[in-house]
Scaffold this motif. Structure first.
Motif, PDB file in Angstrom:
ATOM      1  N   ALA A   1     -11.640   7.877  -1.274  1.00 16.45           N
ATOM      2  CA  ALA A   1     -10.322   7.359  -1.630  1.00 16.45           C
ATOM      3  C   ALA A   1      -9.823   7.986  -2.928  1.00 16.45           C
ATOM      4  O   ALA A   1      -8.657   8.387  -3.042  1.00 16.45           O
ATOM      5  CB  ALA A   1     -10.368   5.845  -1.764  1.00 16.45           C
TER       6      ALA A   1
ATOM      7  N   GLN B   1      -7.498   1.059   0.007  1.00 19.62           N
ATOM      8  CA  GLN B   1      -8.030   2.064   0.938  1.00 19.62           C
ATOM      9  C   GLN B   1      -9.253   1.485   1.654  1.00 19.62           C
ATOM     10  O   GLN B   1     -10.390   1.948   1.455  1.00 19.62           O
ATOM     11  CB  GLN B   1      -8.417   3.333   0.168  1.00 19.62           C
ATOM     12  CG  GLN B   1      -7.274   4.013  -0.547  1.00 19.62           C
ATOM     13  CD  GLN B   1      -6.561   5.009   0.350  1.00 19.62           C
ATOM     14  OE1 GLN B   1      -6.981   5.276   1.464  1.00 19.62           O
ATOM     15  NE2 GLN B   1      -5.461   5.556  -0.130  1.00 19.62           N
TER      16      GLN B   1
ATOM     17  N   LEU C   1      -9.292  -0.550  -5.319  1.00 15.39           N
ATOM     18  CA  LEU C   1      -9.296   0.637  -4.469  1.00 15.39           C
ATOM     19  C   LEU C   1      -9.774   0.289  -3.066  1.00 15.39           C
ATOM     20  O   LEU C   1      -9.256   0.826  -2.072  1.00 15.39           O
ATOM     21  CB  LEU C   1     -10.178   1.729  -5.089  1.00 15.39           C
ATOM     22  CG  LEU C   1     -10.093   3.110  -4.451  1.00 15.39           C
ATOM     23  CD1 LEU C   1      -8.658   3.609  -4.366  1.00 15.39           C
ATOM     24  CD2 LEU C   1     -10.949   4.112  -5.213  1.00 15.39           C
ATOM     25  N   ARG C   2     -10.726  -0.612  -2.958  1.00 21.44           N
ATOM     26  CA  ARG C   2     -11.176  -1.042  -1.619  1.00 21.44           C
ATOM     27  C   ARG C   2     -10.065  -1.792  -0.893  1.00 21.44           C
ATOM     28  O   ARG C   2      -9.939  -1.694   0.331  1.00 21.44           O
ATOM     29  CB  ARG C   2     -12.426  -1.911  -1.742  1.00 21.44           C
ATOM     30  CG  ARG C   2     -13.680  -1.137  -2.140  1.00 21.44           C
ATOM     31  CD  ARG C   2     -14.930  -1.994  -1.998  1.00 21.44           C
ATOM     32  NE  ARG C   2     -16.119  -1.232  -2.389  1.00 21.44           N
ATOM     33  CZ  ARG C   2     -16.713  -1.338  -3.591  1.00 21.44           C
ATOM     34  NH1 ARG C   2     -16.216  -2.164  -4.493  1.00 21.44           N
ATOM     35  NH2 ARG C   2     -17.780  -0.615  -3.865  1.00 21.44           N
TER      36      ARG C   2
ATOM     37  N   ARG D   1       0.829  -1.204   0.000  1.00 18.72           N
ATOM     38  CA  ARG D   1       0.000   0.000   0.000  1.00 18.72           C
ATOM     39  C   ARG D   1       0.866   1.257   0.000  1.00 18.72           C
ATOM     40  O   ARG D   1       0.549   2.239  -0.685  1.00 18.72           O
ATOM     41  CB  ARG D   1      -0.942  -0.025   1.203  1.00 18.72           C
ATOM     42  CG  ARG D   1      -2.046  -1.067   1.089  1.00 18.72           C
ATOM     43  CD  ARG D   1      -3.008  -1.036   2.258  1.00 18.72           C
ATOM     44  NE  ARG D   1      -4.107  -1.977   2.064  1.00 18.72           N
ATOM     45  CZ  ARG D   1      -4.280  -3.076   2.788  1.00 18.72           C
ATOM     46  NH1 ARG D   1      -3.441  -3.367   3.778  1.00 18.72           N
ATOM     47  NH2 ARG D   1      -5.299  -3.887   2.538  1.00 18.72           N
TER      48      ARG D   1
ATOM     49  N   ASP E   1     -10.531   1.676   4.539  1.00 19.93           N
ATOM     50  CA  ASP E   1     -11.264   2.477   5.515  1.00 19.93           C
ATOM     51  C   ASP E   1     -11.963   3.689   4.906  1.00 19.93           C
ATOM     52  O   ASP E   1     -12.491   4.533   5.642  1.00 19.93           O
ATOM     53  CB  ASP E   1     -10.312   2.948   6.632  1.00 19.93           C
ATOM     54  CG  ASP E   1      -9.701   1.788   7.386  1.00 19.93           C
ATOM     55  OD1 ASP E   1     -10.396   0.769   7.561  1.00 19.93           O
ATOM     56  OD2 ASP E   1      -8.520   1.882   7.782  1.00 19.93           O
ATOM     57  N   ARG E   2     -11.974   3.793   3.582  1.00 23.85           N
ATOM     58  CA  ARG E   2     -12.586   4.938   2.923  1.00 23.85           C
ATOM     59  C   ARG E   2     -13.601   4.480   1.885  1.00 23.85           C
ATOM     60  O   ARG E   2     -13.488   3.379   1.335  1.00 23.85           O
ATOM     61  CB  ARG E   2     -11.519   5.793   2.215  1.00 23.85           C
ATOM     62  CG  ARG E   2     -10.671   6.648   3.146  1.00 23.85           C
ATOM     63  CD  ARG E   2      -9.595   7.349   2.359  1.00 23.85           C
ATOM     64  NE  ARG E   2      -8.990   8.460   3.099  1.00 23.85           N
ATOM     65  CZ  ARG E   2      -7.820   9.002   2.819  1.00 23.85           C
ATOM     66  NH1 ARG E   2      -7.110   8.553   1.799  1.00 23.85           N
ATOM     67  NH2 ARG E   2      -7.346  10.007   3.529  1.00 23.85           N
TER      68      ARG E   2
ATOM     69  N   ALA F   1      -8.766  11.562  -2.294  1.00 21.74           N
ATOM     70  CA  ALA F   1      -7.467  11.626  -1.628  1.00 21.74           C
ATOM     71  C   ALA F   1      -6.338  11.406  -2.621  1.00 21.74           C
ATOM     72  O   ALA F   1      -5.307  12.087  -2.572  1.00 21.74           O
ATOM     73  CB  ALA F   1      -7.399  10.590  -0.507  1.00 21.74           C
ATOM     74  N   TRP F   2      -6.536  10.467  -3.534  1.00 16.30           N
ATOM     75  CA  TRP F   2      -5.507  10.237  -4.554  1.00 16.30           C
ATOM     76  C   TRP F   2      -5.374  11.442  -5.474  1.00 16.30           C
ATOM     77  O   TRP F   2      -4.254  11.827  -5.842  1.00 16.30           O
ATOM     78  CB  TRP F   2      -5.856   8.991  -5.356  1.00 16.30           C
ATOM     79  CG  TRP F   2      -5.399   7.726  -4.688  1.00 16.30           C
ATOM     80  CD1 TRP F   2      -4.909   7.594  -3.424  1.00 16.30           C
ATOM     81  CD2 TRP F   2      -5.398   6.416  -5.259  1.00 16.30           C
ATOM     82  NE1 TRP F   2      -4.604   6.286  -3.177  1.00 16.30           N
ATOM     83  CE2 TRP F   2      -4.894   5.543  -4.278  1.00 16.30           C
ATOM     84  CE3 TRP F   2      -5.779   5.904  -6.493  1.00 16.30           C
ATOM     85  CZ2 TRP F   2      -4.746   4.172  -4.498  1.00 16.30           C
ATOM     86  CZ3 TRP F   2      -5.645   4.539  -6.720  1.00 16.30           C
ATOM     87  CH2 TRP F   2      -5.131   3.682  -5.735  1.00 16.30           C
TER      88      TRP F   2
ATOM     89  N   GLU G   1       0.897   4.177  -2.921  1.00 19.10           N
ATOM     90  CA  GLU G   1       0.710   5.597  -2.629  1.00 19.10           C
ATOM     91  C   GLU G   1       1.846   6.426  -3.226  1.00 19.10           C
ATOM     92  O   GLU G   1       1.631   7.525  -3.750  1.00 19.10           O
ATOM     93  CB  GLU G   1       0.634   5.822  -1.120  1.00 19.10           C
ATOM     94  CG  GLU G   1      -0.591   5.212  -0.455  1.00 19.10           C
ATOM     95  CD  GLU G   1      -1.898   5.866  -0.891  1.00 19.10           C
ATOM     96  OE1 GLU G   1      -1.892   7.080  -1.181  1.00 19.10           O
ATOM     97  OE2 GLU G   1      -2.922   5.163  -0.935  1.00 19.10           O
TER      98      GLU G   1
END
Length: 234
Positions: A124, A116, A112-113, A92, A118-119, A127-128, A96
């Protein structure tokens, strides 16, 4: 760039297994490294999947992106293969790092799950986008796709199609996405500012074409993307 395997080693293999719906899962037996470096100029560097997490080549890929970002557009599809990942936290963190270096990121909802957990997908992707890319595209299989840019959000529905198998669907979408950006003259580091100003209407057109290409691929066996003629006819 040349990818090599030891003459004493076994041939690397990837085995796709289809379930009753045509969805694929994968089993891998492979190892790899990069011998030498990418020669000559490049306007585009695409990275993703096994090459970004499996050492020793993964570290070389990260350095290649760092070196080429000054001249090339960087496109990235994580395409996670959990069966090959021993250290999820390290993977991870690597993803990032590559997101921050990329100009265009395409990621499936499943990946993506995993990356990320927790989002929500929207949070997510946001954020990216804030981390550096000009465009973040999230594909959701039969539920369509959405993309985020500084200008806003674009969503598309998936074409209706009878799925034979899903092998190659994500790669087809990614390839068509890159092709659309090439046709729009948005590839190359000197086009980075223009890519960040990509009109949402044009992005939607490119995404719809990418989804059409992926739909053709899943409608027939194997990783068999459409030709331009097939895509135009569709």
């Amino acid at each position: 760039m040349r990818v090599t395997a030891s003459a004493a080693g076994s041939t690397s293999t990837a085995t796709a297994v289809l379930d009753a719906t045509g969805a694929a899962s994968y089993e891998f037996d492979l190892a790899w490294s990069i011998d030498g470096s990418l020669a000559g100029p490049a306007d585009l560097v695409h990275i993703g999947s096994i090459a970004t997490v499996l050492e020793p080549g993964a570290s070389d890929v990260a350095r290649l992106v760092q070196d080429r970002r000054a001249t090339a557009t960087i496109t990235f599809d994580p395409n996670i293969r959990p069966a090959l990942i021993d250290d999820a936290a390290a993977a991870r963190a690597r993803m990032e790092q590559l997101v921050r270096l990329a100009d265009v990121v395409k990621v499936s909802d499943e990946d993506l799950r995993w990356l990320q957990p927790d989002r929500s997908l929207a949070d997510a992707a946001s954020a990216w986008l804030a981390a550096g890319p000009a465009v973040v595209v999230v594909t959701r299989g039969g539920n369509g796709a959405f993309a985020l840019t500084a200008a806003g959000r674009v969503s598309i529905v998936a074409p209706l199609v009878t799925v034979v198998d899903t092998v190659g669907a994500g790669d087809t979408f990614m390839g068509a996405l890159i092709d659309g950006l090439l046709e729009a003259d948005l590839i190359g580091a000197d086009r980075r500012d223009d890519l960040r100003e990509l009109p949402l209407g044009l992005l939607e057109q490119i995404m719809r074409r990418s989804a059409d290409a992926a739909a053709i691929t899943v409608s027939r066996p194997g990783a068999n993307p459409p030709t331009r003629a097939e895509l135009a006819a569709a």
